[in-house]
Design an enzyme around this catalytic site. Structure first.
Site, short mmCIF file in Angstrom:
data_model
loop_
_atom_site.label_atom_id
_atom_site.label_comp_id
_atom_site.label_asym_id
_atom_site.label_seq_id
_atom_site.Cartn_x
_atom_site.Cartn_y
_atom_site.Cartn_z
N TYR A 1 -3.45 4.57 1.86
CA TYR A 1 -3.72 5.05 3.46
C TYR A 1 -4.72 6.28 3.57
O TYR A 1 -5.43 6.27 4.40
CB TYR A 1 -2.21 5.55 3.89
CG TYR A 1 -2.09 5.92 5.50
CD1 TYR A 1 -2.17 4.87 6.31
CD2 TYR A 1 -2.03 7.16 5.83
CE1 TYR A 1 -2.33 4.99 7.69
CE2 TYR A 1 -2.10 7.46 7.30
CZ TYR A 1 -2.12 6.44 8.09
OH TYR A 1 -1.96 6.45 9.53
N GLY B 1 0.87 -1.24 0.10
CA GLY B 1 -0.03 -0.07 0.02
C GLY B 1 1.00 1.30 -0.10
O GLY B 1 1.93 1.40 0.36
N CYS B 2 0.20 2.26 -0.38
CA CYS B 2 0.96 3.76 -0.49
C CYS B 2 -0.16 4.77 0.29
O CYS B 2 -1.11 4.29 0.81
CB CYS B 2 1.53 3.91 -1.85
SG CYS B 2 0.26 4.18 -3.04
N GLN B 3 0.07 5.99 -0.22
CA GLN B 3 -0.95 7.20 0.23
C GLN B 3 -2.11 7.15 -0.73
O GLN B 3 -3.39 6.97 -0.01
CB GLN B 3 -0.22 8.36 -0.05
CG GLN B 3 -0.88 9.43 0.51
CD GLN B 3 -0.75 9.55 2.09
OE1 GLN B 3 0.18 9.02 2.54
NE2 GLN B 3 -1.39 10.36 2.55
#
Length: 137
Positions: free
Chosen positions: A102, A73-75
Site C-alpha cells: 500500500y 497486499g499489505c503495507q
C-alpha cells in the site's frame, strides 16, 4: 502465478473481477485501503510481535472461496508474501501479490518501488464493509 509488482497492474486485475485481500492490521486498514478490499490481518493478537495468526486461512475462507481470483497486499510487501504462500498451500488457486504494498517497498539496494498510494490510485478510509460469507466451490 507470479507476484504482481505494479499497483497499476493490480488496479486492472481488480477491474477484471479480482478481490483485494488486505492482510494489514485493522488500524492500518482504517487509515486507508484499496477500495472494496477485504481485511483479514495476517498477524494474531500481538500484531506487532510478528506472530502469524494460526487461524488466518480459516478467517480468509469465511469471506473468500478458494475459487475466487485474489490479489493479496499489505503495507510494504513483507506480510503479503507470507500470506500468498499460506493461501496457495491451502488450495487457493488464483492468488497474486501486490509486492510493492500500500505504501511502497524498497529493494536490496534501497530503491523505492511505489505502492498503491504513491501511484495515485483510489483509496478508501474507515472500517471494511461487511462482505457476504464465501460460497463453497
Amino acid at each position: 502465478m507470479t507476484p504482481v509488482h505494479s499497483p497499476e497492474a493490480v488496479w486492472a486485475l481488480l477491474k477484471d473481477g479480482y478481490v483485494y485481500l488486505d492482510v494489514r492490521s485493522d488500524m492500518e486498514f482504517v487509515d486507508g485501503h484499496v477500495p472494496g478490499a477485504v481485511n483479514v490481518s495476517l498477524l494474531g493478537e500481538d500484531k506487532f510481535g510478528g506472530k502469524v495468526d494460526e487461524h488466518f486461512v480459516e478467517k480468509v475462507c469465511a469471506y473468500l472461496s478458494k475459487a475466487e481470483r485474489i490479489v493479496v497486499g499489505c503495507q510494504s510487501g513483507v506480510r503479503s508474501k507470507l500470506a500468498l504462500e499460506l493461501l496457495l498451500a491451502a488450495g487457493f488457486a488464483e492468488v497474486v501479490e501486490m509486492a510493492a504494498g500500500y505504501s511502497g517497498s524498497r529493494d536490496a539496494f534501497g530503491r523505492l518501488s511505489p505502492g498503491w498510494v504513491k501511484c495515485g490510485l483510489p483509496t478508501e478510509m474507515g472500517a471494511q464493509r461487511l462482505r457476504a460469507p464465501a460460497t463453497r466451490a
